[in-house]
Design an enzyme around this catalytic site. Structure first.
Site, PDB file in Angstrom:
ATOM      1  N   TYR A  37      10.578 -15.511 -27.737  1.00 60.49           N
ATOM      2  CA  TYR A  37       9.170 -15.140 -27.511  1.00 60.49           C
ATOM      3  C   TYR A  37       8.542 -14.645 -28.814  1.00 60.49           C
ATOM      4  O   TYR A  37       7.428 -15.047 -29.184  1.00 60.49           O
ATOM      5  CB  TYR A  37       9.098 -14.061 -26.421  1.00 60.49           C
ATOM      6  CG  TYR A  37       7.725 -13.505 -26.191  1.00 60.49           C
ATOM      7  CD1 TYR A  37       6.727 -14.276 -25.590  1.00 60.49           C
ATOM      8  CD2 TYR A  37       7.413 -12.201 -26.567  1.00 60.49           C
ATOM      9  CE1 TYR A  37       5.454 -13.766 -25.372  1.00 60.49           C
ATOM     10  CE2 TYR A  37       6.146 -11.677 -26.354  1.00 60.49           C
ATOM     11  CZ  TYR A  37       5.176 -12.470 -25.756  1.00 60.49           C
ATOM     12  OH  TYR A  37       3.909 -11.960 -25.559  1.00 60.49           O
ATOM     13  N   TRP A  77       7.620  -5.113 -20.532  1.00 57.87           N
ATOM     14  CA  TRP A  77       7.329  -6.523 -20.765  1.00 57.87           C
ATOM     15  C   TRP A  77       8.550  -7.381 -20.432  1.00 57.87           C
ATOM     16  O   TRP A  77       8.418  -8.527 -19.994  1.00 57.87           O
ATOM     17  CB  TRP A  77       6.878  -6.745 -22.206  1.00 57.87           C
ATOM     18  CG  TRP A  77       6.661  -8.192 -22.534  1.00 57.87           C
ATOM     19  CD1 TRP A  77       7.300  -8.936 -23.482  1.00 57.87           C
ATOM     20  CD2 TRP A  77       5.747  -9.101 -21.885  1.00 57.87           C
ATOM     21  NE1 TRP A  77       6.843 -10.239 -23.454  1.00 57.87           N
ATOM     22  CE2 TRP A  77       5.889 -10.365 -22.492  1.00 57.87           C
ATOM     23  CE3 TRP A  77       4.819  -8.958 -20.841  1.00 57.87           C
ATOM     24  CZ2 TRP A  77       5.150 -11.479 -22.107  1.00 57.87           C
ATOM     25  CZ3 TRP A  77       4.079 -10.070 -20.447  1.00 57.87           C
ATOM     26  CH2 TRP A  77       4.245 -11.314 -21.076  1.00 57.87           C
ATOM     27  N   GLU A 122      -0.433  -9.028 -18.679  1.00 61.66           N
ATOM     28  CA  GLU A 122      -0.530  -7.683 -19.265  1.00 61.66           C
ATOM     29  C   GLU A 122      -0.966  -6.687 -18.198  1.00 61.66           C
ATOM     30  O   GLU A 122      -0.532  -5.531 -18.185  1.00 61.66           O
ATOM     31  CB  GLU A 122      -1.497  -7.671 -20.446  1.00 61.66           C
ATOM     32  CG  GLU A 122      -0.987  -8.384 -21.693  1.00 61.66           C
ATOM     33  CD  GLU A 122       0.218  -7.711 -22.339  1.00 61.66           C
ATOM     34  OE1 GLU A 122       0.543  -6.559 -21.984  1.00 61.66           O
ATOM     35  OE2 GLU A 122       0.847  -8.354 -23.196  1.00 61.66           O
TER      36      GLU A 122
END
Length: 202
Positions: free
Chosen positions: A26, A56, A48
């Site tokens: 990522y 996350w 988000e």
């Protein structure tokens, strides 16, 4: 403590990408690279929002499930969701089953349609808030910025939900509106080149 760590190839990367195995790909291929695709921008704003109060890592692990549940974040389709869809999503164990956040995605899809009518694309709207270089804090030292506060206020005025300044700042970091890779990170220069080649949406 150094802001970078050595990656598997021995090259320095942002320290945070060592926190979980899935973070490396990522970090190397997505985070900080400029995005002009409306669906990807909408997806990130939504994810988000789902991350609020969570990590996350949790959201990234469920990202494909979120994409399946929300039709790959096609906001034109999501805007037509009904209470039946909310009930379905609340039973989907592959995503974060939070009624307020699910309803926020549906609401925000409708608000995104309004933005597109006014600005021709979500990307054109979002990139209006790209901060000037002299407004930026040193990499990874801030959780909000004047630009993220401004965008958050504007989104809220338009009726969006789960778009606080911290959420918007994380969105800006990820979508390349700022290059927040640590100084010395091997990907920082790659992201900078991508930003130089990036054509701002009109």
């Amino acid at each position: 403590m150094s802001a970078t760590i050595a990656g598997p190839d021995g090259k320095p990367r942002c320290r945070w990408c060592a926190a979980a195995p899935e973070f490396l790909a990522y970090h190397d291929s997505e985070w900080g690279f400029p995005v002009s695709d409306d669906r990807r921008l909408f997806e990130k704003l939504c994810l988000e929002g789902f991350q609020s109060g969570l990590s996350w890592r949790t959201i990234l692990a469920k990202r494909e499930n979120f994409r399946a549940a929300f039709h790959h974040f096609d906001f034109d389709r999501i805007a037509g969701f009904t209470d039946t869809d909310v009930t379905r999503l609340l039973q989907d164990q592959g995503i974060v089953r939070h009624r307020g956040k699910i309803e926020a995605v549906i609401n925000n899809a409708r608000r995104a349609q309004e933005v597109v009518k006014q600005h021709r694309s979500l990307a054109a709207y979002v990139w209006r808030f790209e901060p000037a270089p002299d407004e930026l804090a040193p990499p990874q030292t801030a959780s909000t910025s004047p630009a993220s506060i401004l965008m958050s206020k504007d989104l809220k005025k338009r009726g969006w939900a789960f778009v606080g300044p911290t959420t918007v700042y994380a969105f800006m970091q990820a979508m390349g509106l700022i290059n927040d890779h640590a100084e010395g990170c091997v990907v920082r220069e790659q992201a900078a080149r991508a930003r130089e080649a990036f054509q701002l949406p009109e």
